[in-house]
Scaffold this motif. Structure first.
Motif, PDB file in Angstrom:
ATOM      1  N   ALA A  10       0.987  -1.295   0.097  1.00  0.00           N
ATOM      2  CA  ALA A  10      -0.137   0.020   0.052  1.00  0.00           C
ATOM      3  C   ALA A  10       0.810   1.295  -0.016  1.00  0.00           C
ATOM      4  O   ALA A  10       1.974   1.337   0.543  1.00  0.00           O
ATOM      5  CB  ALA A  10      -0.994  -0.061   1.350  1.00  0.00           C
ATOM      6  N   LEU A  15      -3.197   4.435   1.885  1.00  0.00           N
ATOM      7  CA  LEU A  15      -3.434   4.231   3.276  1.00  0.00           C
ATOM      8  C   LEU A  15      -4.313   5.424   3.694  1.00  0.00           C
ATOM      9  O   LEU A  15      -5.181   5.481   4.806  1.00  0.00           O
ATOM     10  CB  LEU A  15      -2.241   4.365   4.039  1.00  0.00           C
ATOM     11  N   GLU A  34      -7.074  -2.381   5.422  1.00  0.00           N
ATOM     12  CA  GLU A  34      -6.079  -2.161   4.446  1.00  0.00           C
ATOM     13  C   GLU A  34      -6.336  -3.173   3.277  1.00  0.00           C
ATOM     14  O   GLU A  34      -5.490  -3.921   2.752  1.00  0.00           O
ATOM     15  CB  GLU A  34      -4.728  -2.287   4.928  1.00  0.00           C
ATOM     16  N   ARG A 120       4.864  -3.337   6.437  1.00  0.00           N
ATOM     17  CA  ARG A 120       4.135  -4.058   5.228  1.00  0.00           C
ATOM     18  C   ARG A 120       4.873  -4.492   4.139  1.00  0.00           C
ATOM     19  O   ARG A 120       4.562  -5.288   3.389  1.00  0.00           O
ATOM     20  CB  ARG A 120       3.094  -2.700   4.758  1.00  0.00           C
TER      21      ARG A 120
END
Ligand code: SF4
Ligand code: SF4
Length: 166
Positions: A10, A15, A34, A120
């Protein structure tokens, strides 16, 4: 606007669409979905007993959370096949925030363990303390790990690694 980097991670623009406002974060636990792809999937909506996930008008729609209705219970997290939902509690402590994340690896960490906090992109960003492990039948094989992390990492930490494993 370009969504999701080619590597599937992302982007800040992605976000910005799903993160609760700072005032809501400051009030305590809240879910962040998400989930950035339009795929035919809606168990998150059906699992939320608070009615905090707005009804899907199309099964390909992405979830929209009503942050004022969400109490951060985490029920939706273990129902999400994409492991895309997290709960963040910015009010957990003076220095620490709580991040609840879905976890399907073994061995599970144990309460009290200090684990490697991972972002992430799969990179280590610090350490986190395991404060609870939810792994009841209700979690349907997706355990929920509660991590205490430094407050400035609460929007970074989305996975963890048990030290000495993998
Ligand atoms: S954390 Fe709980 S209240 Fe919030 S959206 Fe998920 S199931 Fe609903
Ligand atoms: S269950 Fe997970 S993957 Fe499916 S729509 Fe909800 S957040 Fe997205």
């Amino acid at each position: 606007m370009r969504m999701l980097a080619e590597n599937g991670i992302a982007t800040p623009d992605d976000l910005a669409q799903v993160v609760p406002p700072a005032a809501r974060l400051a009030r305590g636990p809240v879910a962040i979905a998400e989930c950035f792809q339009n795929i035919p999937c809606d168990p998150c909506y059906h699992s939320c007993k608070q009615g905090a996930i707005k009804e899907f008008t199309d099964i390909n729609q992405r979830p929209q959370i009503d942050f004022d209705k969400c109490n951060g219970c985490g029920t939706c997290m273990s129902r999400c096949p994409g492991l895309a939902i997290f709960v963040v509690d910015a009010a957990y402590g003076e220095q620490e925030a709580l991040v609840k994340l879905p976890y399907e690896f073994h061995p599970l960490p144990a309460v009290g363990d200090v684990v490697t906090a991972v972002n992430r992109a799969g990179q280590a960003v610090g350490e986190a303390r395991v404060v609870r492990v939810q792994n009841a039948q209700a979690q349907d094989r997706t355990a929920i790990i509660w991590l205490a992390v430094a407050k400035d990492l609460m929007m970074e930490v989305r996975h963890c690694k048990v030290k000495g494993v993998g």
